[in-house]
Design a protein around this motif. Structure first.
Motif, short mmCIF file in Angstrom:
data_model
loop_
_atom_site.label_atom_id
_atom_site.label_comp_id
_atom_site.label_asym_id
_atom_site.label_seq_id
_atom_site.Cartn_x
_atom_site.Cartn_y
_atom_site.Cartn_z
N GLY A 195 40.90 -116.36 -47.91
CA GLY A 195 39.58 -115.96 -48.07
C GLY A 195 38.51 -116.92 -47.36
O GLY A 195 37.42 -116.63 -47.40
N VAL A 196 39.00 -118.10 -46.71
CA VAL A 196 38.30 -118.95 -45.89
C VAL A 196 38.06 -118.57 -44.53
O VAL A 196 38.81 -118.10 -44.17
CB VAL A 196 38.98 -120.19 -45.90
N GLY A 197 36.62 -118.83 -44.18
CA GLY A 197 36.49 -118.44 -43.00
C GLY A 197 35.75 -117.15 -42.72
O GLY A 197 34.69 -116.68 -43.21
N ALA A 198 36.77 -116.22 -42.12
CA ALA A 198 36.38 -114.87 -42.04
C ALA A 198 36.02 -114.13 -42.89
O ALA A 198 34.99 -113.18 -42.74
CB ALA A 198 37.68 -114.32 -40.98
N GLN A 199 36.58 -114.09 -44.13
CA GLN A 199 36.15 -113.53 -45.31
C GLN A 199 34.78 -114.21 -46.07
O GLN A 199 34.64 -113.74 -47.09
CB GLN A 199 37.23 -113.46 -46.41
N GLY A 200 34.67 -115.33 -45.50
CA GLY A 200 33.29 -116.01 -45.97
C GLY A 200 33.54 -117.26 -47.01
O GLY A 200 32.60 -117.87 -47.56
N GLY A 201 34.68 -117.41 -47.39
CA GLY A 201 35.09 -118.56 -48.44
C GLY A 201 35.01 -119.86 -47.50
O GLY A 201 35.16 -120.12 -46.52
N SER A 202 34.77 -120.75 -48.44
CA SER A 202 34.89 -122.33 -48.08
C SER A 202 36.06 -122.99 -48.41
O SER A 202 36.19 -122.99 -49.63
CB SER A 202 33.58 -123.08 -48.50
N ALA A 203 36.73 -123.67 -47.37
CA ALA A 203 37.85 -124.45 -47.77
C ALA A 203 37.41 -125.59 -48.73
O ALA A 203 38.27 -125.92 -49.71
CB ALA A 203 38.56 -125.21 -46.36
N SER A 204 36.31 -126.39 -48.56
CA SER A 204 36.13 -127.52 -49.52
C SER A 204 35.84 -127.05 -50.68
O SER A 204 36.12 -127.50 -51.83
CB SER A 204 35.07 -128.43 -48.87
N ASP A 205 35.08 -125.95 -50.97
CA ASP A 205 34.65 -125.25 -52.40
C ASP A 205 35.87 -124.82 -53.00
O ASP A 205 35.93 -125.10 -54.17
CB ASP A 205 33.64 -124.06 -51.98
N VAL A 206 36.83 -124.25 -52.45
CA VAL A 206 37.82 -123.62 -53.30
C VAL A 206 38.99 -124.88 -53.52
O VAL A 206 39.56 -124.79 -54.59
CB VAL A 206 38.72 -122.47 -52.54
N ILE A 207 38.93 -125.77 -52.54
CA ILE A 207 39.94 -126.97 -53.21
C ILE A 207 38.94 -127.76 -54.30
O ILE A 207 39.80 -128.28 -55.37
CB ILE A 207 39.99 -128.03 -52.01
N LYS A 208 37.78 -127.72 -54.26
CA LYS A 208 37.11 -128.55 -55.25
C LYS A 208 37.12 -127.58 -56.64
O LYS A 208 37.32 -128.16 -57.80
CB LYS A 208 35.56 -128.64 -55.10
N ALA A 209 37.31 -126.40 -56.53
CA ALA A 209 37.57 -125.39 -57.73
C ALA A 209 38.92 -125.31 -58.19
O ALA A 209 39.17 -124.82 -59.18
CB ALA A 209 37.31 -123.93 -57.10
N GLY A 210 39.91 -126.16 -57.57
CA GLY A 210 41.25 -126.27 -58.21
C GLY A 210 42.37 -125.86 -57.28
O GLY A 210 43.62 -125.68 -57.83
N ALA A 211 42.05 -125.23 -56.14
CA ALA A 211 43.42 -124.74 -55.31
C ALA A 211 43.95 -125.84 -54.56
O ALA A 211 43.47 -127.08 -54.51
CB ALA A 211 42.50 -123.95 -54.22
N ASP A 212 45.20 -125.72 -54.57
CA ASP A 212 46.09 -126.83 -53.85
C ASP A 212 46.08 -126.76 -52.45
O ASP A 212 46.25 -127.75 -51.59
CB ASP A 212 47.46 -126.69 -54.59
#
Ligand code: BMP
Length: 214
Positions: free
Chosen positions: A168-185
């Protein structure tokens, strides 16, 4: 580890191979799904597996026996992991995970998806599915980069034994750094990389962005 997974949803074999070759140094895995497998045949998995481990995103959603039969074929084709839907329930998940463990492969369970329509029904089930994925000891879950706060919730439920891979990063509007900070691996990125004129540079940019927050 770059913490980046390429979602390779192109439908041309040569293009798939060229892009994989270019981005191989920047990705930990390549996710292929129906678009590429239906266009080229299952042998594409073996062809791409020399560039990175392959996660086969077939969103398997069947009864336990059929789940097992499907995963068997996908592993035989050379995939290292398979993505399955979680809404089918614990027995279907267990069948896939049992086979994967026997073969030292990975099962990733979709909790709730990243698109807006996931709010119609899916999100209500997301936490229950995450708990089930942890109970059956799946390798990880797929959770939405478009809603980082949900990734944080899901992380609380599954603990640290399971991985979170997040599209969901990029084309769908999500941010890579935000979701990694939120707990994604790992973040899963498709169009922002494979539709770029320079897929390797697009991948590098995301890897650099991730590095800044870990
Ligand atoms: P893109 O970066 O182009 O939006 O691609 C995201 C990839 O992740 C696609 O392959 C899509 O099918 C998949 N995906 C998703 O976007 N959201 C989910 O919830 C689950 C997915 O598998």
């Amino acid at each position: 580890n770059t913490r980046l997974i390429l979602a390779l949803d192109v439908t041309d074999r040569d293009e798939a191979i060229q892009i994989s070759e270019k981005v191989a140094g920047y990705v930990d895995a390549i996710k292929i799904g129906y678009p590429l497998a239906l266009a080229t045949g299952m042998e594409i998995i073996g062809q791409l597996s020399k560039y990175a481990p392959i996660i086969a995103d077939f969103k398997v959603a069947d009864i336990p026996n059929t789940n097992r039969l499907i995963c068997e074929q996908v592993f035989k084709a050379g995939a290292d992991g398979v993505i399955v839907q979680g809404f089918t329930g614990h027995d279907s998940l267990e069948a896939a995970v049992k086979l994967a463990k026997e073969q030292k492969k990975d099962i990733f369970v979709v909790t709730e998806m990243s698109h807006p329509g996931a709010l119609d029904f899916m999100q209500q089930a997301g936490e229950g599915i995450a708990k089930m994925a942890a109970d059956v000891k799946a390798s990880g879950v797929v959770a939405p980069a478009t809603r980082p706060e949900r990734v944080t919730e899901i992380r609380k439920i599954i603990g640290n034994e399971l991985s979170i891979i997040s599209p969901g990063v990029g084309a769908q509007g999500g941010s890579a750094s935000d979701v990694i900070k939120a707990g994604a691996d790992w973040v899963i990125v498709g169009r922002s990389i494979y539709q770029s004129d320079e897929p390797d540079m697009a991948a590098k940019k995301i890897v650099d962005e991730i590095k800044e927050v870990i």
